[in-house]
Design a protein around this motif. Structure first.
Motif, PDB file in Angstrom:
ATOM      1  N   HIS A  53       0.801  -0.831   0.141  1.00  0.00           N
ATOM      2  CA  HIS A  53       0.019   0.028   0.109  1.00  0.00           C
ATOM      3  C   HIS A  53       0.614   1.201   0.314  1.00  0.00           C
ATOM      4  N   PRO A  54       0.282   2.030  -0.621  1.00  0.00           N
ATOM      5  CA  PRO A  54       1.306   3.654  -0.861  1.00  0.00           C
ATOM      6  C   PRO A  54       1.337   4.497   0.436  1.00  0.00           C
TER       7      PRO A  54
ATOM      8  N   ARG B  60       0.318   7.710  -5.982  1.00  0.00           N
ATOM      9  CA  ARG B  60      -0.298   7.016  -7.342  1.00  0.00           C
ATOM     10  C   ARG B  60      -1.363   7.047  -7.450  1.00  0.00           C
ATOM     11  N   ALA B  61      -2.486   7.994  -7.510  1.00  0.00           N
ATOM     12  CA  ALA B  61      -3.615   8.034  -7.366  1.00  0.00           C
ATOM     13  C   ALA B  61      -4.360   8.301  -9.008  1.00  0.00           C
TER      14      ALA B  61
ATOM     15  N   CYS C  38      -9.612   5.986  -7.458  1.00  0.00           N
ATOM     16  CA  CYS C  38      -9.188   6.206  -6.551  1.00  0.00           C
ATOM     17  C   CYS C  38     -10.277   6.910  -5.737  1.00  0.00           C
TER      18      CYS C  38
ATOM     19  N   CYS D 103     -11.272   6.942  -1.991  1.00  0.00           N
ATOM     20  CA  CYS D 103      -9.814   6.485  -0.683  1.00  0.00           C
ATOM     21  C   CYS D 103      -9.323   7.499  -0.287  1.00  0.00           C
TER      22      CYS D 103
ATOM     23  N   ALA E  33      -5.524   9.268  -0.945  1.00  0.00           N
ATOM     24  CA  ALA E  33      -5.706   9.677  -2.469  1.00  0.00           C
ATOM     25  C   ALA E  33      -5.111  11.641  -2.670  1.00  0.00           C
TER      26      ALA E  33
ATOM     27  N   CYS F 115      -6.155  -1.551  -2.151  1.00  0.00           N
ATOM     28  CA  CYS F 115      -5.846  -0.350  -2.712  1.00  0.00           C
ATOM     29  C   CYS F 115      -6.433   0.115  -4.358  1.00  0.00           C
ATOM     30  N   HIS F 116      -6.350   0.381  -4.893  1.00  0.00           N
ATOM     31  CA  HIS F 116      -6.597   0.275  -7.020  1.00  0.00           C
ATOM     32  C   HIS F 116      -5.002   0.156  -7.583  1.00  0.00           C
ATOM     33  N   HIS F 117      -4.442   0.484  -6.931  1.00  0.00           N
ATOM     34  CA  HIS F 117      -3.231   0.462  -7.714  1.00  0.00           C
ATOM     35  C   HIS F 117      -1.406   0.270  -6.986  1.00  0.00           C
TER      36      HIS F 117
ATOM     37  N   CYS G 299      -1.418  11.054  -2.328  1.00  0.00           N
ATOM     38  CA  CYS G 299      -0.832   9.404  -2.364  1.00  0.00           C
ATOM     39  C   CYS G 299      -0.271   9.697  -4.127  1.00  0.00           C
TER      40      CYS G 299
HETATM   41  S1  SF4 Z   1      -6.459   3.383  -3.589  1.00  0.00           S
HETATM   42 FE1  SF4 Z   1      -5.235   5.359  -5.239  1.00  0.00          FE
HETATM   43  S2  SF4 Z   1      -4.930   6.804  -4.079  1.00  0.00           S
HETATM   44 FE2  SF4 Z   1      -5.847   4.693  -2.794  1.00  0.00          FE
HETATM   45  S3  SF4 Z   1      -4.150   4.253  -1.839  1.00  0.00           S
HETATM   46 FE3  SF4 Z   1      -4.274   3.337  -3.953  1.00  0.00          FE
HETATM   47  S4  SF4 Z   1      -3.554   4.286  -5.208  1.00  0.00           S
HETATM   48 FE4  SF4 Z   1      -3.062   5.795  -3.698  1.00  0.00          FE
END
Ligand code: SF4
Lengths: 219, 330
Positions: free
Chosen positions: B251-252, B291-292, B296, B283, B286, B308-310, B289
């Motif tokens: 997770h970021p 990576r958003a 998200c 999220c 976001a 997490c989406h990414h 983040c």
């Molecule tokens: S869901 Fe999106 S905003 Fe939230 S931590 Fe993962 S990449 Fe970042």
């Protein structure tokens, strides 16, 4: 220079917690003081911040020996040093909104008119959002309150900073953020730092040199 | 294989209702297990909801709190159990609390012996002065509290011994589950190491330990698994060795938290955590983040150890350039 010369200090003259301590911080330098809890390093930090009168020895600030401590310290010496403690909840008046907490030193030194503007600036520096400034200490987290305490310490643009376990209660990210604020401030003003703590990894990473307690005092 | 869980928490949520119809979502949909002989460390910054979660498990929430979900300790649901049951059969007997601040937990005017004997009398069937004294000494030894310090008062103890005293108290009732709430706050690194090593010994003796902490180094030293909490949600729950070693957090936020350590890059996660009273729909991380994406804006489900989406997929992957399965699908 911030010099501690042969400082002996404590709360009972028969049993001082600091004996014969010697320490010098040169302008722009970051010195770490590493020691276990209960060793007396917080007392020494309070002496360096002119908040505790030593039983013997002296503090010399930019060449001038300090004659009075606490409220007896001359204003220009007192305001040359900013101090941040371990426990923000003990260091902050619970009745004050964060904006007033940060503004305390400004008001106490007659800078009332420009205080609001300066508080906004300082809040931005330490990463506090404007909505937090209207809250009282119990309405914010330890990390947010410590950010406010750091802003207060920087408010009069001190030439010296004394941080006594500033980050001991904080998570890794808030620790890194507050250290960065201190370092950015020092880079732009040339202020010197005495950071007292028990975390060797942190002090080594943060400071130019880190002294163990035994190297500074006679016990 | 891991043994059957002792504590099974499912979709635990805690909300505080405030005057004016305001609502604080302190914990949302937390699910995890803790098994005998295992330590789960729940990590996160102050205000992330981890202490509220601990209070919920002990039935110590204030009156304006509302809970949802389950927290099964054997056949008992800690969230719905009444205060009488919690006071008489749970706290101290089935769940032992190792508190954050030993000094605040101990009564200053009483000796450690008197604390321990009182707890022995309350939680065990031991009767009679001599028997109680003996049981108290055995309890002290279990927590390696030195017998020649039993007649001291709390303020006459070092931080480490005070910590052992409260650990001795937590162990007296023979509770299979230990809950340690920031047990190392304010302790020196050496003492942190010693304290967590002692707690680990009780885990190896078969206790289940849920340790709540903001101290990642302490978590690394003791935990089998790590759960990272952010804005009231568990965003990552994974094997401690994988988390602290390789491949590292996925997770970021977890990654940022770990990277903030002075032994790593010492770089803070930018920005501040959101207010638990006004969480976004998507999220909560976001705004901080790197990576958003638009995806998200929807709440990321917890899947495969991370919400997490990414998520970060490989140790070398520190940029958004690397495609995650979600990206490929989108
Ligand atoms: S869901 Fe999106 S905003 Fe939230 S931590 Fe993962 S990449 Fe970042």
């Amino acid at each position: 220079m911030l010099e501690l010369r042969a400082v002996t200090a404590g709360y009972d003259r028969r049993a001082p917690v600091v004996r014969d301590a010697h320490l010098t911080v040169t302008p722009g330098e970051a010195v770490g003081l590493l020691g276990p809890s209960g060793c007396g390093k917080s007392t020494l930090a309070r002496v360096a911040a002119l908040l505790h009168r030593p039983d013997a020895g002296e503090v010399v600030l930019d060449g001038t020996p300090v004659r009075g401590f606490r409220h007896r310290a001359p204003r220009e010496q007192r305001t040359a040093i900013g101090v941040v403690f371990q426990q923000p909840r003990l260091a902050a008046d619970p009745r004050l909104r964060l904006a007033d907490l940060i503004a305390e030193p400004l008001r106490a030194t007659g800078r009332r008119a420009s205080a609001a503007e300066r508080v906004r600036e300082l809040a931005d520096t330490v990463g506090l959002t404007p909505d937090l400034l209207g809250r009282r200490p119990h309405e914010v987290s330890d990390g947010q309150l410590q950010r406010a305490c750091l802003a207060r310490a920087l408010s009069l643009e001190p030439r010296w900073l004394v941080c006594d376990e500033m980050t001991a209660m904080l998570d890794a990210s808030t620790t890194a953020a507050l250290v960065r604020v201190v370092e950015d401030y020092r880079a732009s003003t040339g202020a010197g730092l005495l950071s007292v703590g028990h975390d060797r990894t942190l002090l080594n990473r943060w400071c130019d040199r880190t002294l163990p307690w035994e190297a500074v005092t006679a016990g | 294989m891991t043994p059957a869980p002792l504590l099974a928490v499912r979709d635990l949520s805690v909300r505080f209702l405030l005057p004016g119809g305001r609502r604080v979502d302190a914990v949302s949909d937390a699910s995890f297990d803790v098994a005998p002989g295992e330590c789960l460390a729940l990590v996160g910054e102050s205000g992330c909801g981890k202490s509220v979660l601990a209070s919920a498990l002990l039935g110590l929430l204030p009156a304006n709190a509302r809970t949802a979900g389950h927290a099964h300790l054997g056949d008992l649901d800690l969230l719905t159990a009444d205060e009488r049951t919690l006071a008489r059969t749970v706290r101290g007997r089935r769940v032992g609390l190792v508190p954050q601040s030993p000094a605040a937990h101990l009564t200053p005017v009483r000796t450690i012996r008197s604390h321990i004997e009182e707890t022995v009398a309350r939680l065990t069937g031991v009767r009679g002065r001599a028997a109680r004294r003996k049981a108290a000494e055995q309890a002290s030894l279990r927590a390696e509290f030195p017998l020649d310090h039993l007649d001291r008062h709390p303020h006459e103890l070092s931080g480490g011994l005070a910590q052992r005293a409260v650990t001795a108290l937590a162990l007296i009732g023979g509770a299979p589950l230990l809950l340690a709430d920031e047990p190392t706050t304010g302790l020196d690194r050496d003492l942190v190491d010693r304290t967590v090593d002692e707690l680990r010994r009780h885990v190896d003796d078969g206790h289940a330990l849920l340790m709540i902490t903001h101290d990642l180094a302490a978590a690394e030293r003791i935990a089998d698994r790590v759960a990272v909490m952010y804005a009231g949600r568990i965003v990552e729950l994974t094997d401690a060795a994988a988390f602290f070693g390789s491949p590292g957090p996925r997770h970021p936020y977890s990654r940022g938290l770990l990277e903030a350590l002075p032994e790593r890059s010492f770089t803070p996660v930018p920005g501040l955590p959101p207010e638990l009273g006004s969480l976004p729909d998507g999220c909560a991380f976001a705004p901080r983040c790197d990576r958003a994406t638009d995806a998200c804006g929807a709440l990321p489900p917890f899947a495969d150890s991370v919400a997490c989406h990414h998520p970060v997929t490989a140790p070398a992957d520190a940029s958004h350039a690397t495609r995650t399965p979600e990206d490929t699908r989108a």
